[in-house]
Design an enzyme around this catalytic site. Structure first.
Site, short mmCIF file in Angstrom:
data_model
loop_
_atom_site.label_atom_id
_atom_site.label_comp_id
_atom_site.label_asym_id
_atom_site.label_seq_id
_atom_site.Cartn_x
_atom_site.Cartn_y
_atom_site.Cartn_z
N GLY A 204 0.84 -1.19 0.00
CA GLY A 204 0.00 0.00 0.00
C GLY A 204 0.87 1.24 0.00
N ALA A 205 1.85 1.25 0.89
CA ALA A 205 2.74 2.40 0.99
C ALA A 205 3.91 2.03 1.90
CB ALA A 205 2.00 3.60 1.57
N MET A 206 4.95 2.89 1.90
CA MET A 206 6.14 2.58 2.68
C MET A 206 6.62 3.83 3.41
SD MET A 206 8.35 0.40 3.65
CE MET A 206 9.64 0.86 4.79
N GLU A 207 6.94 3.63 4.70
CA GLU A 207 7.19 4.75 5.61
C GLU A 207 8.61 5.26 5.62
OE1 GLU A 207 6.46 1.52 6.64
OE2 GLU A 207 7.66 0.97 8.37
N ASN A 208 9.38 5.13 4.52
CA ASN A 208 10.77 5.61 4.49
C ASN A 208 10.88 6.98 5.14
OD1 ASN A 208 11.22 3.44 2.47
ND2 ASN A 208 9.96 4.79 1.24
N HIS B 99 -1.22 6.14 8.64
CA HIS B 99 -0.42 4.99 9.06
C HIS B 99 1.07 5.23 8.78
CE1 HIS B 99 0.28 0.57 9.58
NE2 HIS B 99 1.28 0.83 8.76
N GLU B 100 1.40 5.60 7.55
CA GLU B 100 2.82 5.78 7.19
C GLU B 100 3.42 6.95 7.96
OE1 GLU B 100 3.81 3.25 5.77
OE2 GLU B 100 1.92 2.54 4.95
N HIS C 79 4.24 5.98 11.49
CA HIS C 79 5.45 5.17 11.58
C HIS C 79 6.68 6.02 11.91
CE1 HIS C 79 4.66 1.00 10.84
NE2 HIS C 79 4.17 1.14 9.64
ZN LIG Z 1 3.04 -0.16 8.42
#
Ligand SMILES: [Zn+2]
Length: 861
Positions: free
Chosen positions: A264-268, A300-301, A304
């Protein structure tokens, strides 16, 4: 051959630490990308191991290695393409490596790859080793500096984590941008983007008065669809300050939308990379539930940044430490934004339909898996959603205030560190002043426990005894279960018992309640206070009473579902015997009361009017005959729709306002949901008269929620011309919208009347389909596996063939597809045998470790 199994109990600290990571990327169009990496390396004082510097690699070319600036010959190290070893390494040194990678041909979408003309990256969990050689483990935290060089015209935007520290033009039309991230982080949070992107900008002032620059990047054609995500980001930043006291810590925060993305997505850190379907939206192109999803994912991201980035995981066995907690945080955020009490119903629905199914499947594992072959296989509902339920139980047990104290203590103590699930428990124990060691079993024992409930009312002593029995797997120890409850009197009021929660921590446990003049009705596991199955032989009258009266909005929903589930069970039996389906009086009564009870909160009304999900029923009514179950659901719905037609029409009229200007508020979303649920029943009962209104909604809708609901109804039309005309119209209208066209794929493949195995295979040749975009594959598979035509020999074979094809292209997706047949054992043998046959067929043809792990566990179960 499956990969070697890795065990949590074998964890050892890293031999070497890397203080700083300096990376230089040079992107060129038709050549491989060169990556220069320079590390300041130091022996880990906590490590007792030999001085061997071990680095990981995957699908890259190693061009050069230096230690303290001296080039090493290949006799001075060992490298087999996967593992690099430098024996007798110094205590402290500078390490340099030059690697060549091939983003254009990286269809795994892990590491650096090309999507839609841009370069982008995905490193969690083990993608960094596809960029350069590195220990690639989350407990090695470093300060990153990233230099990016590329042609300025083709790639004007060069992004990485942290703050931009340098920017200059070079010869030959190239330019250079340098980023520095002052926060130490594991390499799975590294990100890089190069492309010709547009962006929208905004600012946010944090609680201590710092200004943060916010940017959402998309391809130029979609920039008008970035505003909703930007607004969601600002709401998230504000909410996290208020709800958890968390402030943002860099000058910039960026979101980039990418079409081809596995997740879905990435919290870099500072540079979140999103699946475009989790960013790009307007009310005209996204349904209410999609907008709510986007808001939740952006939240959410962002969340994080603290729960995952500032405090990260020691190893991948701790995945739920960041995911369970962050899902909990985004769920509270969604509740506070638009969803309210509906959020609880929606979360539990997903849990019961999909996580419970995972718990009873061959891939069942604890929230903290104790071993794995391929960590990619454990980004699961159990780690995420059940992990969230476990965090929710902490809050239930500690109360709001102490839970917040616990989370503050956790962030403060482990900031900048790689932590464990036990560390989180320690913080909660400190804050609550309680011993939660038994509670920890929720993390390490797999499966869904059943709580058997018995009650006995003694009329003479006016005493009610409630007995609980935990039914758990062999070898497991009793769970620590918070059971919220209410005793309801005959007027529907809760009796004051002095508490609203019982703690069940033994295998058998009883509780007594005195001075009750008559037997109250037990409303048990209110708010779904623990992820357990309840086995309670309550009378039909009592269940119906709760379905009409329970004050706990979640449990009233639960009681309604119990009434409906019994009905579907009976309908399946009727069909099996060749009888006509009859609908029980209590089902009609519950519907009638729900349709006419004006005191019901609008937030839950639509949920109360919907029959249970197939997936939930499949966990309860076994062995599953999917075709009979489908028919039973259809027939019951038909009868209810027909018998209560006038009531559905009345409620529809009250809430249906298709020409009203669209508003994204909880109240309006709820009203649309109620209206569209009623419209579905009205159309089911009387297609002839309702087609016109549905057709009009389809053509004139001013938002996707209405348009898509009307479209799905038209696909159910008995009239083939109507179906095909609507499908064509929707397709032609949205052919240029990469995301809306995914909904077309899902709607068509889910439609019994529009799609069978043959159509499913043909759709993969459609001009709008692209097998390299996971969203497209998910769209058709997600649709088709809901379709009764999936449950045929050809249907299973179609999914098996696609799995084999995906195995070559994208193993991560292939592993997700292989699971579609994995729970074959719960099906009636005539389906189970066919599924098993196809699983064996897949097993013969796939190579990737992830798919092999799923198949091995399934075929050996
Ligand atoms: Zn997550």
């Amino acid at each position: 051959m499956a990969k070697q199994e890795i065990f949590l109990k074998d964890y050892t600290v890293p031999e070497y630490l890397i203080e700083t990571v300096d990376l230089t990327f040079e992107f060129k169009d038709n050549e491989k990308t060169s990556v220069k990496a320079e590390y300041k390396v130091k022996k880990n004082p906590e490590s007792k191991a030999e001085n061997t510097f071990i680095l990981k690699a995957d699908e890259l070319e190693l061009a050069e290695v230096r230690v303290n600036d001296n080039i090493l010959t290949n006799k001075e190290y060992s490298f087999d393409g996967k593992v690099f070893k430098l024996e007798n390494a110094p205590e402290e040194f500078t390490f340099q490596a030059i690697t060549l990678i091939d983003p254009a041909n990286n269809s795994h979408l892990m590491g650096v790859y090309r999507s839609n003309g841009m370069f982008c990256s995905q490193c969690e969990s083990e993608g960094f080793r596809r960029i350069t050689i590195h220990p690639d483990r989350p407990d090695v935290l470093s300060e990153f500096t990233t230099t990016i060089i590329a042609d300025k015209k083709a790639y004007p935007m060069l992004l990485s984590n942290g703050n931009k520290v340098e920017e200059k033009d070079l010869e030959d039309g190239k330019h250079l941008v340098k980023w520095h991230d002052p926060h130490k982080k594991p390499c799975y949070l590294f990100a890089i983007v190069a492309g010709d992107l547009d962006y929208i900008a905004d600012t946010f002032t944090t609680m201590s008065g710092k200004q943060v620059n916010l940017k959402v990047f998309t391809d130029k054609a979609n920039i008008h669809k970035a505003g909703f995500a930007m607004n969601s980001l600002k709401l998230s930043m504000k909410w996290d300050e208020e709800a958890f006291g968390r402030e943002y810590d860099l000058e910039d925060f960026m979101i980039v939308a990418v079409d081809a993305f596995n997740f879905g997505a990435m919290e870099n850190k500072g540079l979140n990379i999103f699946n475009s379907s989790a960013v790009l939206s307007t009310p005209e192109t996204s349904r209410d539930d999609q907008l709510e999803y986007i808001q939740a994912v952006v939240g959410h991201e962002y969340f994080h940044n603290w729960s995952g980035n500032r405090v990260t995981c020691r190893d991948w066995f701790q995945l739920s430490l960041k995911e369970g907690f962050t899902v909990f945080r985004d769920s509270e955020f969604s509740k506070d934004m638009t969803q309210g009490v509906r959020k609880r119903i929606d979360d539990v629905k997903v849990l019961k339909a999909f996580q419970f199914a995972e718990d009873s499947s061959p891939m069942s594992h604890p929230v903290q898996p104790q071993s794995y072959q391929e960590i990619d296989n454990f980004y699961t509902l159990t780690v995420y959603e059940k992990g969230c339920e476990v965090v929710r139980m902490y809050k239930t047990l500690l109360g709001e205030e102490n839970f917040r104290k616990g989370s503050d203590l956790y962030f403060k103590t482990f900031d900048g560190k790689a932590a464990t699930i036990q560390d989180f428990r320690w913080a909660m124990e400190q804050a609550g002043g309680v011993d939660l060691s038994q509670f920890h079993r929720w993390y390490i024992q797999e499966g869904t426990p059943t709580l058997k409930v018995d009650e006995h009312y003694n009329e003479e002593t006016k005493t009610l005894t409630l007995s609980f029995k935990q039914v758990i797997k062999e070898g497991q120890e009793p769970f620590f279960i918070p059971v919220k409850y209410g005793l309801v009197d005959k007027n529907g009021n809760d009796i004051n018992t002095g508490s609203d929660m019982l703690i069940v921590k033994d295998l058998d446990q009883s509780f007594e309640f005195y001075d009750l003049d008559e037997k109250p009705v037990l409303s048990v596991l209110r708010e779904f206070s623990a992820p357990v199955k309840i086995d309670f032989n309550q009378t039909d009258e009592e269940i119906q009473f709760l379905a009409e009266n329970d004050n706990d909005l979640y449990n009233r929903y639960e009681a309604i579902q119990r009434v409906f589930t019994k009905q579907i069970e009976q309908a399946i039996e009727d069909l099996r015997q060749g009888y006509e389906v009859a609908v029980f009086k209590d089902v009609m009564d519950v519907f009638t009361k729900t349709l006419t009870d004006e005191s019901i909160d609008l937030a839950v009304l639509a949920s109360y009017l919907r029959l249970p999900l197939k997936q939930t029923l499949e966990e309860i009514i076994q062995p599953v005959d999917p075709i009979l179950m489908h028919k039973a659901l259809e027939e019951v719905k038909n009868i209810i729709a027909y018998e209560l037609h006038d009531l559905f029409v009345a409620l529809l009229r009250k809430h249906y306002e298709p020409s009203k200007t669209y508003e994204f508020t909880g109240e309006e979303i709820n009203r649309r949901a109620v209206a569209l649920t009623c419209l579905d029943y009205v159309f089911t009962a009387n297609q002839e008269n309702a087609t016109e209104i549905v057709q009009e909604l389809f053509e004139r809708a001013n938002n996707m929620t209405h348009e898509s609901a009307a479209f799905k109804l038209l696909l159910k039309s008995d009239n083939q011309v109507v179906r095909e005309r609507s499908s064509k119209a929707f397709f032609n209208k949205w052919i240029d919208d990469n995301i809306v066209i995914d909904s077309w794929f899902t709607s068509v493949t889910a439609s019994e009347k529009m799609c069978n195995a043959e159509t499913f295979n043909q759709l993969q040749e459609n001009e709008a389909f692209n097998i390299k975009q996971p969203n497209k594959v998910r769209a058709i598979v997600g649709g088709f596996t809901q379709n009764p035509n999936f449950h045929t020999a050809e249907g299973y074979k179609a999914i098996a063939d696609l799995t084999i094809k995906m195995d070559e292209i994208n193993p991560h997706m292939a592993s997700a597809l292989a699971r579609k047949l994995m729970s074959y054992k719960k099906y009636d043998s005539k389906y189970a045998d066919l599924m098993l046959e196809n699983l064996k067929y897949i097993n013969k043809h796939v190579k990737s470790a992830g798919v092999k792990e799923v198949l091995e566990k399934t075929l050996n179960s």
